[in-house]
Design a protein around this motif. Structure first.
Motif, mmCIF file in Angstrom:
data_model
loop_
_atom_site.group_PDB
_atom_site.id
_atom_site.type_symbol
_atom_site.label_atom_id
_atom_site.label_comp_id
_atom_site.label_asym_id
_atom_site.label_seq_id
_atom_site.Cartn_x
_atom_site.Cartn_y
_atom_site.Cartn_z
ATOM 1 N N VAL A 119 -2.135 -5.793 -11.725
ATOM 2 C CA VAL A 119 -2.608 -7.038 -10.616
ATOM 3 C C VAL A 119 -4.051 -6.104 -9.759
ATOM 4 C CG1 VAL A 119 -0.694 -7.923 -10.758
ATOM 5 C CG2 VAL A 119 -1.113 -6.245 -9.051
ATOM 6 N N THR A 120 -4.741 -7.179 -9.709
ATOM 7 C CA THR A 120 -5.834 -6.748 -8.675
ATOM 8 C C THR A 120 -4.643 -7.804 -7.196
ATOM 9 O OG1 THR A 120 -7.099 -6.685 -9.528
ATOM 10 C CG2 THR A 120 -8.261 -6.969 -7.586
ATOM 11 N N VAL A 121 -5.478 -6.959 -5.988
ATOM 12 C CA VAL A 121 -4.493 -7.835 -4.375
ATOM 13 C C VAL A 121 -5.344 -7.685 -4.052
ATOM 14 C CG1 VAL A 121 -2.438 -7.232 -2.880
ATOM 15 C CG2 VAL A 121 -2.165 -6.804 -5.196
ATOM 16 N N PHE A 122 -5.670 -8.868 -2.865
ATOM 17 C CA PHE A 122 -6.425 -8.669 -1.925
ATOM 18 C C PHE A 122 -5.619 -8.526 -0.348
ATOM 19 C CE2 PHE A 122 -8.822 -10.926 -4.804
ATOM 20 C CZ PHE A 122 -10.387 -10.659 -4.261
ATOM 21 N N TYR A 149 -6.281 -2.886 -5.224
ATOM 22 C CA TYR A 149 -6.454 -3.133 -4.186
ATOM 23 C C TYR A 149 -8.542 -3.491 -3.647
ATOM 24 C CZ TYR A 149 -1.996 -2.339 -1.084
ATOM 25 O OH TYR A 149 -1.144 -1.896 -0.978
ATOM 26 N N LEU A 150 -8.287 -4.320 -3.392
ATOM 27 C CA LEU A 150 -9.854 -5.170 -2.928
ATOM 28 C C LEU A 150 -9.284 -5.442 -1.452
ATOM 29 C CD1 LEU A 150 -11.854 -7.059 -5.479
ATOM 30 C CD2 LEU A 150 -12.289 -5.090 -4.987
ATOM 31 N N ALA A 151 -10.094 -5.524 -0.502
ATOM 32 C CA ALA A 151 -9.877 -6.010 1.224
ATOM 33 C C ALA A 151 -10.624 -7.214 1.213
ATOM 34 C CB ALA A 151 -11.182 -5.048 2.513
ATOM 35 N N TYR A 152 -9.765 -7.855 2.241
ATOM 36 C CA TYR A 152 -9.771 -9.208 2.698
ATOM 37 C C TYR A 152 -8.498 -9.380 3.945
ATOM 38 C CZ TYR A 152 -9.716 -14.086 2.577
ATOM 39 O OH TYR A 152 -10.467 -15.498 3.246
#
Length: 242
Positions: A119-122, A149-152
């Motif tokens: 899963v990719t989580v912002f 993780y991606l940054a939001y």
């Protein structure tokens, strides 16, 4: 002699293939209309589930525009004949997966030893439920869920929040820096080619309006925190359907 050379030149030009600019497609014209009128960045334009409407994925989510570019709609399209299936969310799944590929090198990955799902989580380092999810990372990994993780940054870009998240991504040990940041500890500012703005804009294009937001393997998105066991059940059910 001069006249003969002129005729020869004209003859060679007539025989040369004509190079003309390709005509603008309807997608090009609609993209230009949205960008010039609203100042939004348009990533993809495709036909929508409704005849006569086009679906534009922008850096601020999905918009619908008529074929002549005169009318704009914002919102979700539901199928009344299919248990209110959200056709907007369904149409976003494929483009999301394609757009994620461009950011794989920017992700902070917490890989499961016995990986079953990804899963990719912002995420945001100041978000309470993001911190809760991070404290439970071992639970996700133990169930075979790899978390990327991606940054939001919720304060937007530029902002002090975005600078702090860039410091995490650019630290010598980003995973330790993430642990510290989500524990409320101060981290030293650092800069690199983390493209926090690009990650933030990607979240906007996906329809993220809060953190955490999880993009699943099929391209669908779940807003908010999900306990490891509940998320695993969702992933398992969707894997069976595919």
């Amino acid at each position: 002699m001069k006249f003969t050379r002129t005729l020869t030149l004209l003859g060679s030009l007539a025989l040369a293939p004509m190079v003309m600019a390709a005509p603008a497609t309807p997608n090009d014209m609609l993209k230009q209309k949205i960008q010039s009128t609203l100042g939004l960045e348009v990533n993809i334009i495709t036909a929508s589930p409704v005849e006569g409407l086009y679906q534009a994925i922008t850096n601020r989510g999905v918009l619908y525009i008529t074929a002549d570019g005169s009318k704009l709609l914002h919102g979700n399209i539901y199928d009344l004949n299919d248990q209110m299936n959200n056709l907007t969310e369904k149409a976003l799944a494929g483009p999301r997966l394609d757009m994620l590929k461009e950011f794989e090198s920017k992700m902070l990955v917490y890989k499961a030893k016995d990986e079953k799902h990804v899963v990719t989580v912002f995420t945001d380092i100041t978000c309470g439920y993001c911190r809760k999810l991070h404290r439970e990372m071992k639970d996700y990994n133990d169930l075979g869920i790899t978390v990327r993780y991606l940054a939001y940054p919720r304060q937007g870009v530029p902002s002090p929040n975005a600078d702090e998240m860039e410091a995490v991504w650019c630290a010598k040990d980003p995973h330790k820096a993430m642990d510290d940041a989500k524990a409320g500890k101060n981290i030293s500012l650092a800069k690199c080619d983390a493209d926090i703005a690009g990650q933030y804009n990607l979240g906007g294009a996906f329809g993220v309006n809060g953190t955490p937001a999880m993009v699943l393997e099929d391209g669908s998105m779940i807003p908010g925190y999900q306990p490891a066991s509940a998320l695993f059940d969702v992933l398992e059910r969707r894997a069976v359907k595919q």
